[in-house]
Design a protein around this motif. Structure first.
Motif, short mmCIF file in Angstrom:
data_model
loop_
_atom_site.label_atom_id
_atom_site.label_comp_id
_atom_site.label_asym_id
_atom_site.label_seq_id
_atom_site.Cartn_x
_atom_site.Cartn_y
_atom_site.Cartn_z
N TRP A 190 1.31 -0.16 -8.20
CA TRP A 190 1.13 1.30 -7.76
C TRP A 190 2.17 2.21 -8.60
O TRP A 190 1.98 3.27 -8.15
CB TRP A 190 1.52 1.11 -6.25
CG TRP A 190 0.72 0.16 -5.64
CD1 TRP A 190 1.17 -0.88 -5.15
CD2 TRP A 190 -0.70 0.50 -5.05
NE1 TRP A 190 0.01 -1.51 -4.77
CE2 TRP A 190 -1.02 -0.89 -4.73
CE3 TRP A 190 -1.78 1.45 -5.54
CZ2 TRP A 190 -2.43 -0.79 -4.23
CZ3 TRP A 190 -2.84 1.27 -5.22
CH2 TRP A 190 -3.35 0.07 -4.41
N LEU A 191 2.87 1.76 -9.53
CA LEU A 191 3.53 2.58 -10.41
C LEU A 191 2.71 3.12 -11.50
O LEU A 191 3.10 3.86 -12.22
CB LEU A 191 4.98 1.83 -10.88
CG LEU A 191 5.78 1.76 -9.68
CD1 LEU A 191 6.87 0.87 -10.41
CD2 LEU A 191 6.50 2.88 -9.05
N ARG A 192 1.67 2.41 -11.71
CA ARG A 192 0.86 2.92 -12.98
C ARG A 192 -0.08 4.00 -12.68
O ARG A 192 -0.50 4.33 -11.57
CB ARG A 192 -0.03 1.50 -13.42
CG ARG A 192 0.75 0.47 -13.40
CD ARG A 192 -0.07 -1.10 -13.45
NE ARG A 192 0.95 -1.91 -13.26
CZ ARG A 192 0.65 -3.45 -13.53
NH1 ARG A 192 -0.67 -3.49 -13.60
NH2 ARG A 192 1.53 -4.52 -13.70
N THR B 262 -0.76 11.10 -16.13
CA THR B 262 0.71 11.19 -16.06
C THR B 262 1.29 10.91 -14.55
O THR B 262 2.46 10.78 -14.69
CB THR B 262 1.06 12.59 -16.50
OG1 THR B 262 0.41 13.71 -15.57
CG2 THR B 262 0.45 12.77 -17.85
N THR B 263 0.61 10.79 -13.67
CA THR B 263 1.09 10.53 -12.13
C THR B 263 0.81 9.12 -11.92
O THR B 263 -0.31 8.79 -11.91
CB THR B 263 0.78 11.65 -11.27
OG1 THR B 263 -0.51 11.80 -11.36
CG2 THR B 263 1.53 12.86 -11.68
N ASP B 264 1.69 8.43 -11.19
CA ASP B 264 1.42 7.39 -10.52
C ASP B 264 0.66 7.56 -9.15
O ASP B 264 0.43 8.47 -8.73
CB ASP B 264 2.68 6.30 -10.38
CG ASP B 264 3.53 6.98 -9.56
OD1 ASP B 264 3.38 7.89 -8.40
OD2 ASP B 264 4.97 6.66 -9.51
N SER B 265 0.69 6.23 -8.47
CA SER B 265 -0.15 6.28 -7.17
C SER B 265 0.49 7.08 -5.86
O SER B 265 -0.02 7.46 -4.98
CB SER B 265 -0.39 4.87 -6.59
OG SER B 265 -1.21 4.31 -7.60
N ARG C 297 0.83 -1.33 -0.23
CA ARG C 297 -0.02 -0.05 0.00
C ARG C 297 1.01 1.29 0.07
O ARG C 297 1.94 1.26 0.78
CB ARG C 297 -1.06 0.06 1.44
CG ARG C 297 -1.88 -1.09 1.28
CD ARG C 297 -2.62 -1.24 -0.01
NE ARG C 297 -3.65 -2.35 -0.18
CZ ARG C 297 -4.08 -2.99 -1.05
NH1 ARG C 297 -3.24 -3.09 -2.00
NH2 ARG C 297 -4.76 -3.94 -0.94
N VAL C 298 0.24 2.21 -0.76
CA VAL C 298 1.33 3.49 -1.02
C VAL C 298 1.61 4.22 0.18
O VAL C 298 2.83 4.52 0.51
CB VAL C 298 0.47 4.33 -1.95
CG1 VAL C 298 1.52 5.71 -2.02
CG2 VAL C 298 0.25 3.79 -3.24
N GLU C 299 0.56 4.33 1.10
CA GLU C 299 0.96 5.13 2.48
C GLU C 299 2.24 4.61 3.22
O GLU C 299 2.03 3.38 4.00
CB GLU C 299 -0.26 5.27 3.37
CG GLU C 299 -1.50 5.96 2.71
CD GLU C 299 -2.24 5.11 1.76
OE1 GLU C 299 -1.79 3.89 1.57
OE2 GLU C 299 -3.26 5.55 0.93
N GLY C 300 3.34 5.51 3.38
CA GLY C 300 4.56 5.37 4.02
C GLY C 300 5.36 4.32 3.65
O GLY C 300 6.14 3.69 4.16
N LYS C 301 5.13 3.92 2.16
CA LYS C 301 5.91 2.54 2.00
C LYS C 301 6.92 3.00 0.93
O LYS C 301 6.92 4.33 0.33
CB LYS C 301 5.01 1.68 1.00
CG LYS C 301 3.83 1.13 2.05
CD LYS C 301 4.34 0.15 3.28
CE LYS C 301 3.17 -0.35 4.02
NZ LYS C 301 3.71 -0.99 5.17
#
Length: 360
Positions: A220-222, A196-199, A71-75
Motif C-alpha cells: 500500500w506504499l506503492r 507519484t502518490t501511494d494508496s 487495508r488502507v481505510e482507517g489503518k
C-alpha cells in the motif's frame, strides 16, 4: 552465458489413466514433507501438460488475515522495513513445484518467496524478492542469474527481443535486462511518469541511486504495484497496474501510459497466449483473451471461476490454465468456460504463476 528463451507447444489431448489420491496424503520429496497433490476430473480423464508452479508463501491463512488488517481505510500508515529473508523452514518462504502430466508432484524446491517464472535454455528462471534465480529443470541446482539495486519484490519475467522484461513491484518499475543478465537495457520508473502518490494519497519519492534490495515496501506504499509486463510487437509494453485497476500500454520512448482496459479489480498476468493477449481480472476471477485494436482491447473469449483471487491465467493450445490462489487450485478449462479438471494443492500454498512445459 546468454540464455536462449523458448516458446512452448503441446500435442493434442489424449486419454490417460486417472490418478487417484486421497485428500491431503503426505508425500516426501527431497527431504521436504508436503501434502500430496490431488487431481480431479470433471468427467472423462484426459492428458494435461506438465507444468511448474511457483508458491509465494506457505501460510496463506495468516497472509489473508494480514491483508485484511492492511487495508488502507482507517489503518496506520505502514513503515518501511528491512528485508528479512525467511529461512527455508519458515512458512513465509516459497516453493517451486514440478507437476508431471500424470498429475504427480515430481520435484520440489524450497526458495525465497517465488513469483514469476520463465523457461530459458532448459533452465527455470524465477523472480524472487531481489534477484532472478536460475534452476536446473529438475530444480535441484540453482544459482543467482541477475540482481540489480533498483529491484525489489520482483513479479513477472517475460522474454523480449533483446532479453528479459522484469517487473519490480516494490519500486513500481519495469526493467529490460540483457540475455546474459549482466546489464539493464531499459528502465521504466513509475514515479517519473505521473505515478507519484501511494494508496494513502501521500507522495512517494524513491531515489534511483539507492539499493532497494534491502527493504520491504508494503504493497500500500506503492504507487502502482505494477505486477506484470509483456513486450508487444510494436515495441511498446503492456502492463497490469494493480492499484489503478487498469491494463496499460507503455510507450518505450516517452514512458507515457495509455489505458487499454479500465475498471479491473487487482489485475495480474498480462501476457501473450497462443498469439493473443490474455490477462486476469484477479478480484473477479475472470480471465480474458483477445486482441489489441489501437488503444482498445477486443475480447474474443473470457472465462470465470468461483474465486476472489485469480492470480494467473493463460491460454495454451486451446485450454485455460487458471491459478486460483484463494483455494490453492490450478483449474483447466475450455473456451466455453467448462472446468475440465483441477489440481488441488496444500490449502496453505499461496500461488503466483503456472509455467507449462514439454516433458520430452
Amino acid at each position: 552465458r546468454a540464455l536462449r528463451c523458448q516458446s512452448l507447444g503441446f500435442a493434442g489431448c489424449v486419454l490417460t489413466k486417472i490418478v487417484h489420491h486421497s485428500a491431503m496424503d503426505k508425500q516426501l520429496i527431497h527431504g521436504v514433507t508436503v501434502n500430496r497433490l490431488r487431481r480431479v476430473f470433471n468427467g472423462f480423464p484426459f492428458s494435461i501438460p506438465a507444468y511448474y508452479v511457483s508458491v509465494a508463501a506457505r501460510n496463506l491463512g495468516a497472509r489473508k488475515e494480514r491483508w485484511a488488517r492492511e487495508r488502507v481505510e482507517g489503518k496506520k500508515y505502514p513503515e518501511i522495513l528491512i528485508w528479512d529473508s525467511p529461512n527455508f523452514d519458515d512458512p513465509r518462504a516459497g516453493l517451486i513445484a514440478k507437476v508431471g502430466s500424470s498429475g504427480e508432484l515430481t520435484e520440489l524446491i524450497q526458495s525465497e518467496p517465488a513469483n514469476g517464472m520463465l523457461l530459458c535454455d532448459g533452465r527455470v528462471l524465477s523472480a524472487q524478492h531481489d534477484a532472478m534465480q536460475s534452476y536446473s529443470s529438475d530444480l535441484q541446482q540453482s544459482q543467482i542469474f541477475a540482481s540489480f539495486p533498483v529491484w525489489n519484490d520482483l513479479h513477472t519475467l517475460r522474454e523480449s527481443p533483446k532479453g528479459i522484461l522484469v517487473t519490480s513491484s516494490g519500486t513500481d518499475s519495469i526493467t529490460e535486462i540483457s540475455r546474459d543478465g549482466k546489464q539493464i537495457l531499459w528502465l521504466w520508473w513509475a514515479g517519473e511518469h505521473g505515478y507519484t502518490t501511494d494508496s494513502f494519497g501521500k507522495k512517494r519519492t524513491l531515489d534511483r541511486q539507492l539499493d532497494h534490495r534491502h527493504f520491504l515496501y508494503n504493497t500500500w506504499l506503492r504507487t502502482t504495484h505494477v505486477n506484470s509486463a509483456q513486450p508487444l510487437s510494436d515495441g511498446s509494453v503492456l502492463a497490469s497496474f494493480f492499484h489503478q485497476g487498469i491494463l496499460g500500454c507503455i510507450n518505450r520512448e516517452t514512458g507515457t501510459v495509455t489505458t487499454i482496459v479500465a475498471d479491473l479489480k487487482r489485475p495480474h498476468a498480462a501476457r501473450i497466449s497462443d498469439g493473443k493477449v490474455s490477462f486476469a481480472d484477479t478480484g473477479r476471477g475472470i480471465a480474458y483473451l483477445g486482441t489489441l485494436k489501437g488503444d482498445r482491447f477486443v475480447t474474443e473469449n473470457s472465462v470465470q471461476i468461483e474465486t476472489n483471487w485469480l492470480q494467473d491465467a493463460q491460454f495454451v493450445n486451446g485450454m485455460w490454465f487458471l491459478a486460483d490462489a484463494q483455494h490453492a487450485r490450478i483449474y483447466f478449462a475450455n473456451k466455453g468456460g467448462e472446468v475440465l479438471a483441477y489440481d488441488q494443492f496444500d490449502p496453505e500454498w499461496d500461488f503466483f504463476e503456472v509455467l507449462p512445459y514439454r516433458e520430452d
